[in-house]
Design a protein around this motif. Structure first.
Motif, PDB file in Angstrom:
ATOM      1  N   UNK A   1      -8.238 -21.679  -7.951  1.00 12.13           N
ATOM      2  CA  UNK A   1      -7.344 -22.491  -8.433  1.00 12.13           C
ATOM      3  C   UNK A   1      -6.357 -21.905  -9.149  1.00 12.13           C
ATOM      4  N   UNK A   2      -5.069 -22.054  -8.833  1.00 12.94           N
ATOM      5  CA  UNK A   2      -3.877 -21.493  -9.497  1.00 12.94           C
ATOM      6  C   UNK A   2      -3.269 -20.309  -8.807  1.00 12.94           C
ATOM      7  N   UNK A   3      -3.890 -19.744  -7.871  1.00 12.15           N
ATOM      8  CA  UNK A   3      -3.443 -18.851  -6.895  1.00 12.15           C
ATOM      9  C   UNK A   3      -2.099 -19.294  -6.348  1.00 12.15           C
ATOM     10  N   UNK A   4      -1.243 -18.321  -6.475  1.00  6.86           N
ATOM     11  CA  UNK A   4       0.030 -18.715  -5.676  1.00  6.86           C
ATOM     12  C   UNK A   4       0.062 -18.486  -4.269  1.00  6.86           C
ATOM     13  N   UNK A   5       0.697 -19.212  -3.299  1.00  3.15           N
ATOM     14  CA  UNK A   5       0.812 -19.128  -1.893  1.00  3.15           C
ATOM     15  C   UNK A   5       2.076 -19.536  -1.300  1.00  3.15           C
TER      16      UNK A   5
ATOM     17  N   UNK B   1      -1.131 -14.761  -0.660  1.00  4.22           N
ATOM     18  CA  UNK B   1      -0.582 -13.165  -1.219  1.00  4.22           C
ATOM     19  C   UNK B   1       0.684 -13.370  -1.639  1.00  4.22           C
ATOM     20  N   UNK B   2       1.380 -14.382  -1.623  1.00  2.00           N
ATOM     21  CA  UNK B   2       2.877 -14.461  -2.256  1.00  2.00           C
ATOM     22  C   UNK B   2       2.508 -14.571  -3.422  1.00  2.00           C
ATOM     23  N   UNK B   3       3.409 -13.871  -4.555  1.00  2.00           N
ATOM     24  CA  UNK B   3       3.321 -13.961  -5.946  1.00  2.00           C
ATOM     25  C   UNK B   3       4.349 -13.825  -6.445  1.00  2.00           C
ATOM     26  N   UNK B   4       4.512 -14.397  -7.826  1.00  2.47           N
ATOM     27  CA  UNK B   4       5.752 -14.451  -8.672  1.00  2.47           C
ATOM     28  C   UNK B   4       5.922 -13.036  -9.113  1.00  2.47           C
ATOM     29  N   UNK B   5       6.926 -12.704  -9.741  1.00  4.14           N
ATOM     30  CA  UNK B   5       7.187 -11.328 -10.371  1.00  4.14           C
ATOM     31  C   UNK B   5       6.116 -11.000 -11.490  1.00  4.14           C
ATOM     32  N   UNK B   6       5.799 -12.144 -12.073  1.00  3.03           N
ATOM     33  CA  UNK B   6       4.879 -11.899 -13.310  1.00  3.03           C
ATOM     34  C   UNK B   6       3.448 -11.804 -12.848  1.00  3.03           C
TER      35      UNK B   6
ATOM     36  N   UNK C   1       1.342  -5.153  -7.599  1.00  2.17           N
ATOM     37  CA  UNK C   1       1.799  -3.906  -8.160  1.00  2.17           C
ATOM     38  C   UNK C   1       1.037  -2.841  -6.945  1.00  2.17           C
ATOM     39  N   UNK C   2       1.728  -3.180  -5.567  1.00  4.06           N
ATOM     40  CA  UNK C   2       1.306  -2.609  -4.293  1.00  4.06           C
ATOM     41  C   UNK C   2       1.766  -1.115  -4.265  1.00  4.06           C
ATOM     42  N   UNK C   3       0.957  -0.396  -3.806  1.00  4.95           N
ATOM     43  CA  UNK C   3       1.046   0.919  -3.689  1.00  4.95           C
ATOM     44  C   UNK C   3       2.218   1.068  -2.521  1.00  4.95           C
ATOM     45  N   UNK C   4       3.108   1.941  -2.741  1.00  2.00           N
ATOM     46  CA  UNK C   4       3.946   2.558  -1.485  1.00  2.00           C
ATOM     47  C   UNK C   4       3.621   3.645  -0.931  1.00  2.00           C
ATOM     48  N   UNK C   5       2.672   4.462  -1.286  1.00  2.00           N
ATOM     49  CA  UNK C   5       2.269   5.665  -0.734  1.00  2.00           C
ATOM     50  C   UNK C   5       0.885   5.632  -0.071  1.00  2.00           C
ATOM     51  N   UNK C   6       0.183   4.512  -0.208  1.00  2.00           N
ATOM     52  CA  UNK C   6      -1.019   4.485   0.211  1.00  2.00           C
ATOM     53  C   UNK C   6      -1.703   2.937   0.624  1.00  2.00           C
ATOM     54  N   UNK C   7      -2.707   2.864   1.520  1.00  2.00           N
ATOM     55  CA  UNK C   7      -3.218   1.514   1.919  1.00  2.00           C
ATOM     56  C   UNK C   7      -4.258   1.416   0.664  1.00  2.00           C
ATOM     57  N   UNK C   8      -4.381   0.052   0.086  1.00  2.00           N
ATOM     58  CA  UNK C   8      -5.194  -0.168  -0.946  1.00  2.00           C
ATOM     59  C   UNK C   8      -6.154  -1.548  -0.754  1.00  2.00           C
TER      60      UNK C   8
END
Length: 181
Positions: A80-84, A122-127, A131-138
């Motif tokens: 509950x409260x997750x963003x979509x 998986x959609x999230x607000x900026x807040x 903080x997805x990695x840009x050089x790896x799969x995590x």
């Protein structure tokens, strides 16, 4: 006084647009893991020309999209409260969703209706950025993570027990660890 053609057409287009749903961010109000549906509350307010502002209603029985194909699936716990992101189908898909029958006519003539939502997690607000990695799969969950780097190396950080089960031999090449049954 007669309205000019442009004004009349523009008024009709504006009216149509106000009733056409494409997508809206929302939050999860309830989740049913058996039916894989949520109750969602759009986070936007709806403003009207006369100045009135209203909240969107909660939307029940919204199917949740998990990445899956070929017998495999990537699933996540939903809270509950997750963003979509709610996406609204171009046509009513109730019959297909209930029966998986293909090439069926829609049971109604709804187009882009709020009741034909699908939730994409998986959609999230900026807040709330992941903080997805840009050089790896995590893959992360509650302090544990598996990271696959662009070099091909893998790192596992476990916040608890690490259990590896196999029906045969497990070999970790390079480290010379072999576990046999």
């Amino acid at each position: 006084m007669k309205a000019d053609t442009y004004t009349v057409i523009n008024s009709h287009i504006t009216n149509l647009e106000s009733q056409l749903f494409t997508s809206l961010p929302a939050t999860v109000v309830a989740y049913d893991s058996v039916t894989q549906t949520i109750t969602a509350l759009p986070v936007m307010l709806e403003a009207y020309k006369d100045g009135d502002i209203s909240e969107f209603p909660e939307i029940d029985n919204v199917p949740v999209l998990f990445p899956s194909a070929g017998g495999g699936a990537l699933t996540f716990p939903i809270q509950i409260g997750d963003e979509v992101m709610l996406m609204f189908s171009a046509r009513n898909f109730d019959t297909w969703w209930a029966t998986s029958a293909t090439q069926e006519l829609s049971s109604t003539q709804r187009f882009h209706d709020i009741s034909d939502a699908v939730a994409i997690i998986g959609l999230t607000s900026k807040n709330n950025s992941v903080k997805a990695k840009t050089d790896a799969v995590e893959l992360k969950y509650k302090g544990s993570r598996i990271t696959i780097k662009d070099t091909g190396s893998m790192e596992i950080l476990c916040n608890g027990d690490l259990n590896i089960s196999a029906t045969g031999v497990v070999t970790l090449a390079g480290s010379k660890v072999v576990i046999q049954q």
